[in-house]
Write an enzyme that holds these catalytic residues in place. Sequence first.
Site, PDB file in Angstrom:
ATOM      1  N   ASP A   1       0.856  -1.182   0.000  1.00 47.13           N
ATOM      2  CA  ASP A   1       0.000   0.000   0.000  1.00 47.13           C
ATOM      3  C   ASP A   1       0.895   1.235   0.000  1.00 47.13           C
ATOM      4  O   ASP A   1       1.999   1.219   0.543  1.00 47.13           O
ATOM      5  CB  ASP A   1      -0.895  -0.037   1.248  1.00 47.13           C
ATOM      6  CG  ASP A   1      -1.893   1.099   1.291  1.00 47.13           C
ATOM      7  OD1 ASP A   1      -1.997   1.830   0.294  1.00 47.13           O
ATOM      8  OD2 ASP A   1      -2.565   1.240   2.321  1.00 47.13           O
TER       9      ASP A   1
ATOM     10  N   ASP B   1      -7.741  -7.304   0.981  1.00 49.35           N
ATOM     11  CA  ASP B   1      -6.887  -7.406   2.170  1.00 49.35           C
ATOM     12  C   ASP B   1      -7.640  -6.810   3.338  1.00 49.35           C
ATOM     13  O   ASP B   1      -8.525  -5.954   3.159  1.00 49.35           O
ATOM     14  CB  ASP B   1      -5.575  -6.640   1.978  1.00 49.35           C
ATOM     15  CG  ASP B   1      -5.766  -5.137   2.199  1.00 49.35           C
ATOM     16  OD1 ASP B   1      -5.444  -4.643   3.297  1.00 49.35           O
ATOM     17  OD2 ASP B   1      -6.283  -4.460   1.280  1.00 49.35           O
TER      18      ASP B   1
END
Length: 376
Positions: free
Chosen positions: A92, A271
């Site tokens: 990320d 996720d």
Amino acid sequence: MDFTLEHTDATSNARAAHLQTAHGSIQTPIFMPVGTAGSVKAVQPRELKADLNAQIILGNTYHLYLRPGLDVLETAGGLHPFMQWDGPILTDSGGYQVFSLADRRTIDEEGVTFRSHIDGSKHLFTPESVIDTQRSIGSDIMMVLDECPAADVSEAYARSSNERTVRWAARAKEHLANTAPRYGHEQAAFAIVQGVTYPTVRRASARALVDLDFPGYAIGGLSVGESHELMYAMVEVVEPLLPPHKPRYLMGVGTPENLLENIARGVDMFDCVMPTRNGRNGTIFTTEGRINITNAQWANDHSAIDPGLDNYASQYFSKAYLRHLLKSNEILGLQLATHQNLAFYLWLMAEARAAILADRFMPWKDAILPQITQRL
């Protein structure tokens, strides 16, 4: 990175696909265990692969940048050898951490200036520096820098924020083309569709990012306080605008119900910290339903944690033993609870894929959800 769409379910928009990266292949739909700081809490990398069949894990640029730092990661040869994980890694960009540190950051056209939650030191993330940082981490899939606004911002703010996110994405893509991976393997970058819960902004975001032609697309800014119904509605707004021949990743989501509902809407990748965090706090996901293992009713229940799963944590330890470990603050309790929950999430994705390939996803989903969401 190569993405091959294998099959679309006849009863929904659910998709089964194959995603090939430099560090291995991924069969979708897939759930990515979250290893924020280079570790999926309480699980060794060899367990992730050998016991749980995890195909890809997630790391976080913000946290890894601050600690251990890029100098350590670079001398180690990147995150893969540093943490002894040889499978794919997605990182990320840190955009969500920017959102969560509202009192510690400022945002302008250049990027995000923030103070570390560790020591208060001042740092700047730009679209270019975030790519450089992920080059140093060595992740297979990188996220571009974005702003993740709060769920309650105005439509005008959402529009302005998204326009900046799109400009940042364009800068990131240009910088990506002018840089090379540090460790000799290919790295792909995904853009992130934003727009809060405003359909017009979401559509504008998706169209502009698709025009930039990224290898894959994430849907961000959901699961940040809006209702599940609004989350699903925003996925339905965006999905038709995303290229069918590229992967779709819904960030930070979520519950087993969220996963299945969004698979039905055409999402490939997920996720969330829920299985690991909730497990450490006593919520156990099983094929028979959800358990609060710290409740007294499990104190003398010597049945397997989850007879429906074929792995050592689920089959060879009892509910009573797991409850004892967690009540006694034994580290093994955190390990077994986390192992069980990740095993369940990854099993659920494998079952979903099988149902898609058999053109029976919706009837399967409608049958399995009442079972796995009931509280035992």
